[in-house]
Structure formats: structure tokens, C-alpha cells
Design an enzyme around this catalytic site. Structure first.
Site, PDB file in Angstrom:
ATOM      1  N   GLY A  20     -15.027 -12.150  11.308  1.00 29.68           N
ATOM      2  CA  GLY A  20     -14.047 -13.017  10.643  1.00 29.68           C
ATOM      3  C   GLY A  20     -12.741 -13.153  11.393  1.00 29.68           C
ATOM      4  O   GLY A  20     -12.698 -13.013  12.615  1.00 29.68           O
ATOM      5  N   LEU A  41     -21.430 -16.591   9.153  1.00 28.91           N
ATOM      6  CA  LEU A  41     -20.316 -16.466  10.086  1.00 28.91           C
ATOM      7  C   LEU A  41     -20.420 -15.176  10.914  1.00 28.91           C
ATOM      8  O   LEU A  41     -20.482 -14.079  10.354  1.00 28.91           O
ATOM      9  CB  LEU A  41     -18.999 -16.456   9.292  1.00 28.91           C
ATOM     10  CG  LEU A  41     -17.732 -16.401  10.155  1.00 28.91           C
ATOM     11  CD1 LEU A  41     -17.577 -17.648  10.984  1.00 28.91           C
ATOM     12  CD2 LEU A  41     -16.528 -16.177   9.275  1.00 28.91           C
ATOM     13  N   ASP A  42     -20.421 -15.312  12.205  1.00 28.99           N
ATOM     14  CA  ASP A  42     -20.419 -14.170  13.120  1.00 28.99           C
ATOM     15  C   ASP A  42     -21.649 -13.272  12.958  1.00 28.99           C
ATOM     16  O   ASP A  42     -21.651 -12.116  13.386  1.00 28.99           O
ATOM     17  CB  ASP A  42     -19.150 -13.308  12.943  1.00 28.99           C
ATOM     18  CG  ASP A  42     -17.883 -14.100  13.183  1.00 28.99           C
ATOM     19  OD1 ASP A  42     -17.950 -15.097  13.928  1.00 28.99           O
ATOM     20  OD2 ASP A  42     -16.843 -13.730  12.630  1.00 28.99           O
ATOM     21  N   GLU A  43     -22.694 -13.810  12.338  1.00 25.35           N
ATOM     22  CA  GLU A  43     -23.892 -13.002  12.109  1.00 25.35           C
ATOM     23  C   GLU A  43     -25.075 -13.469  12.946  1.00 25.35           C
ATOM     24  O   GLU A  43     -26.176 -12.927  12.821  1.00 25.35           O
ATOM     25  CB  GLU A  43     -24.278 -13.045  10.612  1.00 25.35           C
ATOM     26  CG  GLU A  43     -23.255 -12.470   9.665  1.00 25.35           C
ATOM     27  CD  GLU A  43     -23.196 -10.954   9.712  1.00 25.35           C
ATOM     28  OE1 GLU A  43     -24.073 -10.335  10.340  1.00 25.35           O
ATOM     29  OE2 GLU A  43     -22.239 -10.378   9.129  1.00 25.35           O
TER      30      GLU A  43
END
Lengths: 284, 284, 284, 284
Positions: free
Chosen positions: C201, C227-229
Site C-alpha cells: 500500500g 493491490l500489491d499482491e
């Protein structure tokens, strides 16, 4: 603004730090960073670098130096005050390989290289546009075996004209004469494209390839009369393997070279590097 | 012999270093290492660690402390003198994984861990022979959910009996109760087998495998009530790739864990680590 | 010229490599690099990447594909031949931070990024000159919360117009909608400015500073809805200490970010990255 | 169990991989790992290492070798099948420094060194207890300048008696005679305590200190007649600075030495290292 630094070397003995910090306190200075090193508490050499804030430092510098002189004499100090905003003037020497120069220019534009890049000098025309486009003078001085002395004469005239403090050899592929080097002791920084003392001299990547090393490196050092034998400021390495040809080593090496040179130069510009007996003390 | 160190934290203001170093000079001390840090020159906290040599330090320590007290009061210092030879007493807690314990024992035998390993406590019998064979007492205290309080009582009794200064959790796989932790503030050092704050909690290597990270790590930190949330002392990582199964990650991780824990512990034992607002200042 | 590569994934079973290499041999191909991986020889998935030279590959590609189809069907392969000189078209998205874009442009100019940078799209005007000066179209598409869908519509139109294969988010600070992402599965590469999964994040450097980590990192990954995964392609770290403020972490992080993104992108462009169950196999 | 590996080197030409993998397929083998390298697709040398599972491999090995011989002849191969469980017999030579030996013993006990440590030979008595306590024979063979030939005679007799495949010089501080080395081509692995080719020969840490390098390293290589000039298997480095004395460099170096030696030895034992023109191909 109000920030300055004091760098000292002197014979080690008790009381140095007390004397210096008491002096700075009396001058109204607040120490923000302090580093010290002694080669030997008994009869060795002591090195001290202090960064401090004090109001009106710029205007008071001469007075502070005058007041400090007796202390310096007592302890037989080599010493220097420098204002944080008193930027050194740099000359960057470059040949055909551009990556080191570009890195320095990029960091300078990003405000991370606290220096005044006064002039770029090259034995090629190749980089003129990149340099002039950001407002830095570029001089093409061809170097041949026969006219080396003449070329160095021109270089010296420019260094004089631009009042250059520090010369950076950013993959400058000409060897400077002993006479030239002698005029800039501890003021010429080179990047050598090997992990010194391995592969001193020419064609280090080809020789690293021949030897089959598993790591390649780069070394930034002060230039002395002995080729690649000057005091080392910084080194780093990257992993390679049997699949890498000399061209690959060069490609990977470029990243190490520019990073190592930039780090070494920054430390030099912040007076974090002190030469002692062909080695460096680096307060970083 | 004659070496000692002084560690200080206090509100930052001008004159601290001058006062301390002048005091040490008057006491006949020669400073051999000095590190300092300020969170903010204006209204921040200042940290100072000085290592010095002075004749007869061991016998003069109490007098020096007494003489220093007024200075400490003036600057509102937290402070401590410690003799270099005044070794801390360690308790090492271990479960089944032996690599961290073995590393610490090996470094201790090699004279590189300046501490007195007073006792090893385990919830398994497994490591008894390795520990007792080099003359260190070993206590087997089984821990079950139901009898945790009882087990911790026995542990505390031993820590008391052996006058333990610092507890090292060398892959001890039991969670200590808040009551236990509260008795040893900033005195329990853990090694967590991940690069915190990634993979807080159980089974970090399995979760690293699931997430497909390309580097794994280990973290040594002080233990607080919040699991894996205490101040980090040291971390390191190693490269992995898609071919590594959880077992491989554990194997590689063991080398990182033992190295990171040993580094963190050494710094702690040399009073190089200062806790400030759940972070550490490490003067190394 | 004559170089191409074949990338395959299929259920693992004996005989795959024999079938593929025999086929290539019959086609007159000489294998210059081969990498393989199996998640499990029993019932797992098998991945194969072969780089080979064969005369006239460019003109023969369609025929070779046709001849290979029966083998692919036998083994239930996902497969693709790609000519070495068949460059992917890139769109680079950027916001205010320029370092990642500049690195990609520099590598592209140096001939080290084997792609066709078709277009740069930004929600700021800031980088226009740098991009246009080397002949690459630059589009300013402002993004606001209210007009996000409209902005993405414009972006999609450009991606369509320029026939973009891969999108690089070079520190593009807007979150793409699920609808947008869904149109480019495994084709959007992001650089996140932390060592994921730590600091998912916003504001990762500030949070790294708060947590007091001793290493900071960057992660390049494929973009998915989470997100960001998404699957991680590459990560790296650099050492920091208590003296570094968030601004320092950002400065150091920039070097990691641009290096990690450039590495990940190169591997992607050379078809060295295969996604499997939210992880990547990287044949490098 | 059923795992084995095949290692091949031969002149590069099309069809090698197809021939080998087709053969293995016909033998019912499932390839679990495959690595290859060519020095030059045109007229170079090709190297291949394949790890595979096949039922009953142990009993069928001789038959498989017989069946493979014609293919090997066609391609002029150097080749070898080896069963995964067919452990090499090691002799470890050691002097006074114990860290490398201890690391190998520790990894062996942890089941991570797939070899049979047959014997430890030393020119000191120092390590006898550590070695014998885990059931490995220890021989003390003093070496003096005058009686070197006699000592080597005794060593050779032991190597013969224990049917030793590979000799590990784990900081063995005697130089082996050319006659001795000639009997074990590509079978003696040394750890040199510098980042070769820097600091060939004696006292590398002292010389690294003198030169003021900023990284120190260690190198594991095969022993040849030329001192420290044999093919390099693995190298690594660690960062140092001006504060480190030679004793500190040695302390830090020990960790690099043991790690690098252990890595190199494992790769050698798994037939991942191939020597070619005084360099190594390492399939890891």
C-alpha cells in the site's frame, strides 16, 4: 545556511576531543554529526570530522578559524573548516564510455551531488550535446602519444581558468603524467573497472573472463603516480557466472562502476574521506 | 584491563559532548571510539557511546561515577559506565532447532562472544549433551499450554539463581507471557525467521514460499508484548528462486538466522544498541 | 536474425523434452539455451524455455508452428514461438518520480532493452521533454477520482492505437481499475517501493522508517486485482540504519527501484518469466 | 532411491539434447532437472547435466550405461552416470584453523553434505577429539620441509586405504607437491582466504589490510600445480572499513571461507561443476 564541518588529523593524545568540542560549544555550535578514528591510542594518528550548526557561520568563519588556531597548534593539527554551502568546483574527464558521466550529471540535476560541475573535458566529441544541453561547458582536447604534454597543458589551463578543486576521471581512458598528477594531490578520483588489486591495468573485464572469477567489481580511488595503486575510497562487486562473456561483464560492470564512483565522490565532497598512508579513512 | 565505556541518552542541547569529553580528559581517559546520534538538534534526544582507556578503571569506577553524577544531572542524562571485562550473564532459551545455539556456543568458545553463558534452558532434552560437554548447565523445562505459568516460574527461578542479565531466544518456539517479558525490558533478544514486518507470526518460510518472494530473511529484535513487533536490531536476507521448496528456504534461512542473531547479540553485549521509541540506534 | 525461442507449459510426464528437442533437431535448430522446471514430477506442471538458432527462422515460423501443433496437442501444451527480433511494444506509465522512466530510456538507448517503447503516458506534464526529445510520443492524461473512467478510456484508446503488448508502471501513482487490469492479464508490470509483502500500500518508506527496519527494498510484480499482491518477478534490498530519515530511504530506494524494475522487465521481454499460481518461474 | 544424474561434455552440434533425452525417455526416466551450456554453438564445447528419476536405477545402471555407449560414441562424449545415493568418499585435510572443518562436519551431521567423510588428516593433533567423537578416523601426519615426501607418502597410503574420491583442503596450510596433485586431477578442492586473483599466496588478510581494500573475500578452487591459479568454483566477499585490523579481517573472513567452501563442495559432490580450460561451468 548555518552548517559547517571541521576535519582534523593530528598525533593522538588525550584531550583532543575535549578541546575541540569545548571550543565549538563556546562558539555556539551544535554538533550534528561526529566521527573519529585513531590508528593507535599510543603514538598513533587521530582523525576527527565534526559537522555542526552555528548561526551566522558564513560571516564568522574567518574569526572562528583565527580563534581555533592556538588549539590547532597545541595539538599539531592538520585542520580545515568548510561551510556546507561552499561547493567544490569539479572537472569531469571522460572518454567514450558515457555511463559514469551520465550518472554524475543525473545526480547533480537531482540535487544529490553537492558540487559545482565547472567543466567537462574529453578526448572525444561524443558527449558534447548531453553536457552542453544542461549548461555545462564541454571541451574537446584530443590526446595522442606525441602531443600528450600539449594536451595536458591545455587541460591545466582549463582547470586553472575554472578554479577546479577536484578532478573526476569518469572512465577517462588516458593515463595522466606524473607531472600532472603531482599538481593535484588527493584531488583526482578515478574509477577503475575491476576489484583492485585484482586486474590492475588494461582490459580488466577480459582478464576477469579469462580467469573465470565468479564476482566482478569496480574500485574508486585517488590517483597517484602508481597506476591503480592509489588509496581506495570505495569498491563493490556483482555476481557473474560461466555464461557471461566479456561484453556481459562490461554491461554489468557499468552499473557497479557508476554507483561506486558516485558514492566515492559524494563522500569526498563532504570531506568524509581522509588519506593516511595510501589508505583511506571514510567517515560515512 | 583498563577499558570501559560510557553510554548516554539525554535531551539534545549544545555542550553535551564538550562536557563529557572534558570530564573524561580530566579523569585521564583516552577515548578510543566515540559514536553519537541526535534525533533532532532542536528538541530531540541525543545519544552518545564512548569507549575509553584509563589506568585502574576497575578500581576507580565508583569514584568516577560519583564525579560524573553532577554533569549527568545538569543534562538530564540516562547514563551507564561499564567495564569492558564486566561480562553480562546470558541465558539461552532453545527448543528443537539447534543451529542458533550451536553458533553462539562456537563463537563463545572461539572467544568472540564477550559474555558469560550462565545457563541454557530448553523445553526439550535434545541439546543437553552438546551444552553440558562444554561445562554449561542445561535445564529441561517442558512447556504445555496448561502448565505454562508453572514452567515460567521455574525459568524465572533459574534466571534469578544465575543472576542473568540478558535472555537470548535462540529459536525458542514458545511465546513468553506478558508478565515474564515485563520483568526483562530490553533484555530479551529474539531471532525471528523472516524479514519483518513481512510474515509476522508462525510458519514464515511456508508463507514466504506461498507468496513467491525472491529473497528470504531473518530479524533479530528485542521482545515486547507485541509478538514480533519489538525494536529491530539487525536483519539480513538471502536470494532464493522458484526452485526452492519450504525445506530449502529453511535450510538457507538457518544460515541467515544464526548470523543475524550472533551479530545482534554482540552489539547488545557491547552496549552498542540503544532503544528509542520502538526502534534501535546501533553504533557499530 | 535466426534466433527464436519456444516457451511451453504442460502437465508433467516423461518424454516432453525428448519430443520437443527431437522436433527442433529435425527443423535444423541448434539449441543455445534451455531451462526447465517441474512443480512435481508426479502430476505437476512442467515448464520449458528453449532458445535456438535456425536459418531462415523468420520466414519459416508459421510452418514450424504448424508442424509443432500435433506435439503440443499430445502433451496438452500452452506454447509460443517468438522470434528474437520480434520486439514487444511497450507503454510506460509514469507520474512525477522520474528515475524509473529515465533508467528504462537510458537502457533502451544503450540497446539493452529489447523492446519498442511505443508510448509514454503520464498524469503529469513533467516528463514530456525528456521523452519527446528522443522521439517517443508522450501523452498527458490527468486522472481525478471523478474522471478516472474517462481517463482510463483515453489510456485504453492509446494502448489500442499503439498496439501495446506490455504496460510498465514506472512509479505510476494511480491505481488501475479492475476492468482495466482485466484487459491485460500478465501484461502489466509494476514496481512497488517496498520489499513485499512488507509495507503493502501507500507510503512504504515512511512506514519502513516508523518500523525501524535495517534493510529497505523494492519489488517488481505483475499487476492483478489485489493491490500489491500479484506474482513477484524480482526484489532487492539495500542496507540502512538509524540515521536515515524517510527522505534518505527514498533516495536510496530509487536506485533499488529502477534496478529491480529494469531487471524484471528484461526477463519479461525475453519470455523468461512464467506465471504459475500467483508466483513466477524465472529462467534467468 | 531411483534418482541418478548424467553429466556430459562433447563438441557442440545439433541433436545432442534430442538424442540424450530420447534415450532417457526410452529408459523410462523422468527428467527432474536439466542444465546445459555451450561455449559456442559453432565449433564449441557442449555441457549437459541431467538429473532424472527412473525405477530400479541402482540395479539397471550397468545396462543403461551399456545402452548409452553408442550414443556417446556418436557425439564423442565424455560422460558419466552417477546414482544419487552413490556417495563420494571425502578426505578432509586441516591444519590449525578449525572453522572450515567444523562447518563441514556440522553440515554433514545435519544431513546436508551428501558424502561419506572417510577420514580427516592433519599436520596437527589439535582437532582429533572433535573428529573422533563423531566416529570419523583422524590421522596426525606432521609435515616438515625435510620429510615432506615421507608425509605425502603416508597421506597417499591413507587416501588409498580409504578409497578417497575427493580431497578437501579445509585451511590446510601446507603446499602439496606437484606429484601429489597430479594423482588427483580435478579432485582436490581448496579454500583460499582472499578474493582471487587478488592476494595470491601467503598472508592475504595482512596484505588486504595493507592495501586498504573495502571488501575482503574467499575463493574455493580446484588445486592445480600453479598455486592459487586453479579453476575457481565459488567466491564471495564481505564489507570492511578502515577500523578493521588484520585480526578483524580474519574473523570476518572465517565466515566467508567456511560458507564458500561448503557451497563449492556441495556443488562438486552433486556433479554440478565441470572444468573447462581452467574455468568452471557451475550448474547450480
Amino acid at each position: 545556511q548555518h552548517r559547517a564541518r571541521l576535519v582534523i588529523s593530528c598525533p593522538d593524545r588525550p584531550g583532543i576531543v575535549a578541546a575541540v568540542t569545548s571550543f565549538l560549544y563556546e562558539q555556539g555550535a551544535n554538533i550534528v554529526e561526529s566521527s573519529q578514528y585513531s590508528t593507535d591510542p599510543e603514538g598513533g594518528t587521530f582523525f576527527l570530522r565534526i559537522e555542526f550548526d552555528t548561526p551566522m557561520m558564513a560571516t564568522r568563519k574567518a574569526n572562528i578559524e583565527k580563534a581555533f588556531a592556538p588549539i590547532a597548534q597545541t595539538f599539531q593539527m592538520n585542520w580545515r573548516f568548510r561551510l556546507h554551502n561552499d561547493l567544490q568546483k569539479l572537472a569531469i574527464f571522460v572518454s567514450k564510455e558515457e555511463h559514469c558521466l551520465l550518472e554524475l550529471l543525473w545526480e547533480w540535476q537531482a540535487g544529490e551531488l553537492l558540487a559545482d560541475i565547472a567543466v567537462v573535458i574529453s578526448n572525444h566529441e561524443y558527449m558534447r550535446e548531453s553536457v552542453e544541453s544542461i549548461g555545462i561547458p564541454y571541451y574537446f582536447i584530443p590526446v595522442t602519444k606525441e602531443k600528450k604534454a600539449e594536451a595536458e597543458g591545455k587541460q591545466l589551463a582549463l582547470l586553472n581558468e575554472y578554479k577546479v578543486d577536484t578532478i573526476v576521471l569518469a572512465r577517462y581512458m588516458q593515463i595522466l603524467s606524473p607531472e600532472f598528477v603531482a599538481q593535484f594531490p588527493a584531488k583526482i578520483i578515478n574509477i577503475h573497472h575491476s576489484f583492485l588489486p585484482a586486474f590492475v591495468g588494461a582490459r580488466p573485464y577480459e582478464r576477469a573472463y579469462e580467469r573465470g572469477v565468479k564476482l566482478i567489481g569496480a574500485t574508486s580511488h585517488y590517483v597517484t603516480d602508481d597506476l591503480d595503486e592509489g588509496p581506495i575510497i570505495e569498491q563493490d562487486v556483482a555476481r557473474v557466472d560461466h555464461r557471461y562473456h566479456p561484453e556481459d561483464l562490461k554491461r554489468i560492470g557499468r552499473i557497479i562502476e557508476k554507483t561506486v564512483l558516485a558514492r566515492a565522490l559524494k563522500w569526498h565532497l563532504e570531506d568524509r574521506v581522509i588519506i593516511y598512508q595510501n589508505k583511506t579513512i571514510v567517515f560515512n
